[in-house]
Design an enzyme around this catalytic site. Structure first.
Site, PDB file in Angstrom:
ATOM      1  N   ASP A 163      -5.598  -0.448  -2.322  1.00 40.07           N
ATOM      2  CA  ASP A 163      -5.785   0.597  -1.318  1.00 40.07           C
ATOM      3  C   ASP A 163      -7.123   0.398  -0.580  1.00 40.07           C
ATOM      4  O   ASP A 163      -7.221   0.604   0.631  1.00 40.07           O
ATOM      5  CB  ASP A 163      -5.730   1.953  -2.047  1.00 40.07           C
ATOM      6  CG  ASP A 163      -6.478   3.060  -1.344  1.00 40.07           C
ATOM      7  OD1 ASP A 163      -5.921   3.595  -0.388  1.00 40.07           O
ATOM      8  OD2 ASP A 163      -7.609   3.364  -1.754  1.00 40.07           O
ATOM      9  N   GLU A 196       0.267  -2.579  -1.718  1.00 43.59           N
ATOM     10  CA  GLU A 196      -1.156  -2.422  -2.051  1.00 43.59           C
ATOM     11  C   GLU A 196      -1.482  -3.135  -3.366  1.00 43.59           C
ATOM     12  O   GLU A 196      -2.518  -3.804  -3.472  1.00 43.59           O
ATOM     13  CB  GLU A 196      -1.509  -0.931  -2.162  1.00 43.59           C
ATOM     14  CG  GLU A 196      -1.573  -0.229  -0.817  1.00 43.59           C
ATOM     15  CD  GLU A 196      -1.893   1.259  -0.915  1.00 43.59           C
ATOM     16  OE1 GLU A 196      -2.291   1.840   0.094  1.00 43.59           O
ATOM     17  OE2 GLU A 196      -1.733   1.843  -2.005  1.00 43.59           O
TER      18      GLU A 196
END
Lengths: 243, 243
Positions: B55, B126
């Site tokens: 992220d 991610e």
């Protein structure tokens, strides 16, 4: 951007030495100069773009640190700790530890803006990280000095049951105990001879004054009062008397 | 984590080849295995920690891309574009382009969860970035293949006056034109033989049906209807007729 004058170059070198990066080669000093230039000095050549990069850099480094040091922790806990690690308050604290203020080019108005100080110190810190990251396209100029700060701060956050948000902790406690919200009384007064505004806050629950504190803004003073209440009263009750 | 069986190793190698990373040495395949393992397969050994790293990785890469490609853009504009670049929708789109679904270990329930698909595809993407980053402690396994995707998506976002949020754009327009909010009518129906829920939405302003669209959730169907209205009506009015 013009070439740096000798005095500024020297100043930037001292800043880098302060970080413990004594002998760095092939370093882009002009990017560091930008990172340490407030937008009030130049609308175009300032720290804003580097701050945008640095904001992601600190999040990534904080994530790595947490994963390395607490490999068995839940991800929700990581996210909670990281949000405090990358908060303006924490980053401004780091910036102060390295005296970044001394290397930041800014107008007198900014330098005297004590209320906005947490914000511009945090921005400067992020911009510094952005410049160091872009210089190497990796974390090699960052982690050697930032790791110890983040590790120690993460441990402090984990050990703190209020998670450094004493107002929320106090509110939770007073609602559960008395079904009442804490009340804050804040007074503003002339603080020192520079005429910076200062605030004094008291926190009350059910006609009892639980704590008080000072701050450069209303919000900071209230947090200080809540922290004072938390440690002098609730924390004792909850953790020392085993309730 | 146990050693990978030959079949899984082969599968992971194909995934890496798909990214154009054909001859990588000293690669930690077990981390990649984790990145491609949904939490329903293992409570402990799954992609969640890597997703936490990834992220931040995608935010940092997106920031770099924007700074490199639009060096004179305002930081506020960077932040607006980045928020779309790192959104679940965009990341799920990237994941689909590489067919990540084929390499993700997941229970049948997840595989059939069409409504949550955007979310678990984005999470997987991610986590993949997290694994590739940790393998080198830099972006060298990421930027070669991710840059073109981000650059092209950033250009698409910049060229799109609704910024891919057609509901907001439509609302803004109908408020300024008619002082009215658009109204959505959504019906749910049995979509296909797997009995996944499907939704059909119409958007109305002042008794006029401006557009309609389908989706796997109420929200997605409404966005589709708003997009349809935006391009068939408002965009024409604003940009083709020069109003």
């Amino acid at each position: 951007m013009s070439f740096l004058d000798t005095r500024r170059k020297k100043q930037l070198q001292i800043c880098i030495q302060k970080l413990g990066l004594s002998s760095i080669e092939k370093f882009d000093w002009e990017t560091l100069d930008l990172a340490l230039t407030h937008p009030t000095i130049s609308k175009k050549d300032n720290y804003q773009q580097l701050e945008f990069i640095g904001d992601s850099v600190i999040r990534l480094v904080a994530a790595e640190i947490l994963l390395e040091n607490y490999p068995n922790e839940l991800v929700g806990e990581f996210a909670a700790i990281r949000s405090i690690l990358v908060s303006d308050n924490t980053l401004a604290e780091f910036a102060e530890q390295y005296g970044l203020e001394r290397y930041l080019l800014m107008t007198k108005g900014v330098a005297q803006d004590k209320i906005g100080k947490v914000s511009w110190l945090a921005d400067t810190f992020e911009a510094l990280l952005g410049a160091l990251y872009l210089n190497r396209q990796n974390m090699s100029l960052i982690r050697p000095w930032l790791d110890p700060l983040l590790i120690s701060k993460a441990a402090e956050i984990k050990a703190d049951p209020a998670r450094q948000n004493y107002k929320d902790a106090l509110q939770e406690w007073s609602q559960s105990q008395y079904k009442l919200l804490p009340k804050y009384q804040v007074v503003q007064y002339e603080g020192n001879k520079d005429h910076h505004q200062r605030f004094f806050a008291e926190v009350w629950v059910k006609n009892n004054n639980l704590g008080s504190g000072y701050g450069c803004s209303k919000k900071v003073a209230e947090q200080a009062a809540a922290k004072n209440a938390f440690f002098s009263f609730i924390h004792k009750e909850k953790y020392e008397y085993g309730q």
